[in-house]
Scaffold this active site. Sequence first.
Site, short mmCIF file in Angstrom:
data_model
loop_
_atom_site.label_atom_id
_atom_site.label_comp_id
_atom_site.label_asym_id
_atom_site.label_seq_id
_atom_site.Cartn_x
_atom_site.Cartn_y
_atom_site.Cartn_z
N ASP A 169 0.88 -1.18 0.00
CA ASP A 169 0.00 0.00 0.00
C ASP A 169 0.91 1.22 0.00
O ASP A 169 2.13 1.11 0.17
CB ASP A 169 -0.88 -0.01 1.27
N SER A 170 0.30 2.40 -0.14
CA SER A 170 1.07 3.63 -0.07
C SER A 170 1.60 3.89 1.34
O SER A 170 2.56 4.63 1.52
CB SER A 170 0.19 4.81 -0.49
N CYS B 74 -4.35 -1.58 -1.82
CA CYS B 74 -4.55 -0.15 -2.00
C CYS B 74 -5.61 -0.02 -3.10
O CYS B 74 -5.41 -0.53 -4.21
CB CYS B 74 -3.23 0.48 -2.44
N GLU C 297 -2.75 8.95 8.41
CA GLU C 297 -1.28 8.84 8.44
C GLU C 297 -0.70 9.69 9.58
O GLU C 297 0.42 9.46 10.02
CB GLU C 297 -0.68 9.25 7.09
N CYS D 54 -11.14 2.71 0.47
CA CYS D 54 -9.71 3.00 0.63
C CYS D 54 -9.29 2.19 1.84
O CYS D 54 -9.98 2.20 2.87
CB CYS D 54 -9.50 4.49 0.88
N HIS E 184 -7.15 2.56 4.00
CA HIS E 184 -6.88 3.32 5.22
C HIS E 184 -8.15 3.45 6.10
O HIS E 184 -8.04 3.56 7.32
CB HIS E 184 -6.40 4.74 4.90
N1 DGL Z 1 -4.86 3.08 1.12
C1 DGL Z 1 -4.84 3.49 -0.22
C2 DGL Z 1 -6.12 3.26 -0.96
O1 DGL Z 1 -6.77 2.30 -0.64
C3 DGL Z 1 -4.03 4.70 -0.58
C4 DGL Z 1 -4.49 6.01 -0.15
C5 DGL Z 1 -3.53 7.09 -0.56
O2 DGL Z 1 -2.33 6.88 -0.48
O3 DGL Z 1 -4.00 8.16 -0.98
O4 DGL Z 1 -6.48 3.96 -1.88
#
Ligand code: DGL
Length: 267
Positions: free
Chosen positions: A10-11, A73, A152, A184, A186
């Site tokens: 993931d990011s 992600c 984050e 997402c 996150h």
């Molecule tokens: N967790 C990621 C997603 O599902 C990335 C979110 C991001 O880095 O903007 O899109």
Amino acid sequence: MDNRPIGVFDSGVGGLTVVKEIHQTLPSESIIYVGDTARVPYGNRSAETIITYTKQIIQYLLDQNVKAVVIACSTASAQALEVVKPLFPIPIFGVIEPVSQASTTLTQTQHIGIIGTKGTINSQAFPHTIHRLNPHLKVDSQACPLLVPCIEENITSGLILKNVLHLYLNKFITPSMDTLILGCTHYPVISDAINQYIGREINLLNPGTYLAETLRHELLTQSLQSDRLHQSVYQYYTTDEPSNFIAIADNIFSQPISSLTQKINLI
Ligand code: DGL
């Protein structure tokens, strides 16, 4: 049987919500995780950039001898999955399809909400997938670009988050929507705050839950599952200094991961 690890990326910390679900469903599978914390967030970047980052990380994971890759992600799943799948000699899974499928069977009111990054929402990947499965469903989407920076920064409750949620989720207060996809990875970190803001019973869908089920099924079908007695090993890599990543990971997992985490250079 194949005891090699699964690569997950993931990011940043978001993919850890997927790791948690994989661990619950497939406890004997080892995982190598990459959080691209030096380049987070992905959500506002172009598809071309996301494809470049995705290729780099999959190549890194392949060099670590993984047997499969999970793009944990939504942004990268939406923008890069179909491009990278034919380029690598191992199975690659994304998070859009499994949770979309679940949403179509869980909704009673035929009205699904989706929240995600700008990249994911603009790609229309969720509505396209849902409408391919059932063209009659009503789908409402909302990009929430401030949520990933909050998470984050470990802002997972309180007034700042409440105001940000109000900015984005106001339109989902309508009683006709009974299923909200956390589009997402996150967002499951703040599912309590989202539940509280919505203030009524809805299906709040975590992509990791449904990805883990798909992964279990696919590993079995392709004879790639680990031996049931295999002692799983977890390793975490970040592309920037990992202290923030470790602090948030400690809220997601019940066990600290600091001794398992180290910084790498991808390029
Ligand atoms: N967790 C990621 C997603 O599902 C990335 C979110 C991001 O880095 O903007 O899109």
